[in-house]
Design a protein around this motif. Sequence first.
Motif, mmCIF file in Angstrom:
data_model
loop_
_atom_site.group_PDB
_atom_site.id
_atom_site.type_symbol
_atom_site.label_atom_id
_atom_site.label_comp_id
_atom_site.label_asym_id
_atom_site.label_seq_id
_atom_site.Cartn_x
_atom_site.Cartn_y
_atom_site.Cartn_z
ATOM 1 N N ASP A 29 -2.566 -33.239 3.698
ATOM 2 C CA ASP A 29 -2.676 -33.129 5.154
ATOM 3 C C ASP A 29 -1.521 -33.799 5.893
ATOM 4 N N ALA A 30 -0.526 -34.270 5.175
ATOM 5 C CA ALA A 30 0.565 -35.022 5.800
ATOM 6 C C ALA A 30 1.353 -34.152 6.776
ATOM 7 N N ASP A 31 1.645 -34.704 7.931
ATOM 8 C CA ASP A 31 2.476 -34.029 8.928
ATOM 9 C C ASP A 31 3.918 -34.512 8.858
ATOM 10 N N ALA A 32 4.151 -35.613 8.147
ATOM 11 C CA ALA A 32 5.488 -36.174 7.967
ATOM 12 C C ALA A 32 5.399 -37.182 6.824
ATOM 13 N N ALA A 33 6.543 -37.512 6.235
ATOM 14 C CA ALA A 33 6.509 -38.465 5.121
ATOM 15 C C ALA A 33 7.832 -39.213 4.987
ATOM 16 N N ILE A 34 7.710 -40.472 4.581
ATOM 17 C CA ILE A 34 8.848 -41.259 4.141
ATOM 18 C C ILE A 34 8.611 -41.475 2.656
ATOM 19 N N PHE A 35 9.527 -40.999 1.846
ATOM 20 C CA PHE A 35 9.390 -41.110 0.398
ATOM 21 C C PHE A 35 10.265 -42.273 -0.035
ATOM 22 N N VAL A 36 9.641 -43.412 -0.372
ATOM 23 C CA VAL A 36 10.375 -44.624 -0.744
ATOM 24 C C VAL A 36 10.624 -44.609 -2.249
ATOM 25 N N ILE A 37 11.891 -44.739 -2.614
ATOM 26 C CA ILE A 37 12.288 -44.675 -4.018
ATOM 27 C C ILE A 37 13.134 -45.892 -4.359
ATOM 28 N N PRO A 38 12.717 -46.665 -5.360
ATOM 29 C CA PRO A 38 13.572 -47.762 -5.810
ATOM 30 C C PRO A 38 14.872 -47.196 -6.370
ATOM 31 N N ALA A 39 15.974 -47.827 -6.058
ATOM 32 C CA ALA A 39 17.284 -47.327 -6.477
ATOM 33 C C ALA A 39 17.613 -47.673 -7.923
ATOM 34 N N GLU A 40 16.724 -48.335 -8.605
ATOM 35 C CA GLU A 40 16.974 -48.709 -9.995
ATOM 36 C C GLU A 40 17.047 -47.451 -10.861
ATOM 37 N N THR A 41 18.103 -47.338 -11.632
ATOM 38 C CA THR A 41 18.348 -46.155 -12.441
ATOM 39 C C THR A 41 17.201 -45.845 -13.395
ATOM 40 N N PHE A 42 16.620 -46.868 -14.020
ATOM 41 C CA PHE A 42 15.579 -46.620 -15.012
ATOM 42 C C PHE A 42 14.300 -46.055 -14.394
ATOM 43 N N ARG A 43 14.175 -46.094 -13.069
ATOM 44 C CA ARG A 43 12.985 -45.554 -12.411
ATOM 45 C C ARG A 43 13.229 -44.183 -11.798
ATOM 46 N N SER A 44 14.407 -43.616 -12.002
ATOM 47 C CA SER A 44 14.753 -42.340 -11.377
ATOM 48 C C SER A 44 13.852 -41.202 -11.836
ATOM 49 N N LYS A 45 13.535 -41.123 -13.119
ATOM 50 C CA LYS A 45 12.677 -40.048 -13.607
ATOM 51 C C LYS A 45 11.280 -40.166 -13.012
ATOM 52 N N GLU A 46 10.776 -41.379 -12.933
ATOM 53 C CA GLU A 46 9.465 -41.622 -12.318
ATOM 54 C C GLU A 46 9.471 -41.158 -10.854
ATOM 55 N N ALA A 47 10.543 -41.450 -10.155
ATOM 56 C CA ALA A 47 10.666 -41.028 -8.751
ATOM 57 C C ALA A 47 10.711 -39.509 -8.648
ATOM 58 N N ARG A 48 11.459 -38.864 -9.532
ATOM 59 C CA ARG A 48 11.541 -37.404 -9.500
ATOM 60 C C ARG A 48 10.179 -36.788 -9.799
ATOM 61 N N ASP A 49 9.463 -37.338 -10.767
ATOM 62 C CA ASP A 49 8.123 -36.849 -11.076
ATOM 63 C C ASP A 49 7.197 -36.984 -9.867
ATOM 64 N N SER A 50 7.284 -38.106 -9.169
ATOM 65 C CA SER A 50 6.452 -38.324 -7.983
ATOM 66 C C SER A 50 6.795 -37.333 -6.871
ATOM 67 N N LEU A 51 8.090 -37.094 -6.673
ATOM 68 C CA LEU A 51 8.507 -36.151 -5.639
ATOM 69 C C LEU A 51 8.055 -34.725 -5.987
#
Length: 135
Positions: A29-51
């Motif tokens: 139901d979101a009308d807008a979103a801020i997607f906060v992603i830690p810039a740490e390289t080892f968490r990039s895949k986790e962030a992509r999966d979440s997105l």
Amino acid sequence: MEAWTLQVDVYTTQGEVPFSAVHEIILSDADAAIFVIPAETFRSKEARDSLFHFGAIMARHGRGLTDIPLVMHYHQVERNPGFDAETLSDFLCVPRGLVPHVVTRSDDGSSLTASLDLLVQQIVERAKVEIVAVK
């Protein structure tokens, strides 16, 4: 001049992607979103999966990520020397120039302010287009 009231409800959906039914309830139901992603390289895949998970939720409800105001917020850049926002955006499959991003450090106490500003700007711009289209 017409006055507007903007109601903002803020939720965090941090947690394991496959196990959170809360994500479906809130994000569908979101009308807008801020997607906060830690810039740490080892968490990039986790962030992509979440997105991708967020995108899948939106798709199940007939919308795409670009159908709502969205800001990518890359946080804790001091933990990744040489951090490059465009490289991370490419890895996340976020088209350049389509979704704005904000880059912040952990010690920046007002870090979400810039993201909120960009989000509100998008909401106002989209509202102006809708008002013009209706007239």
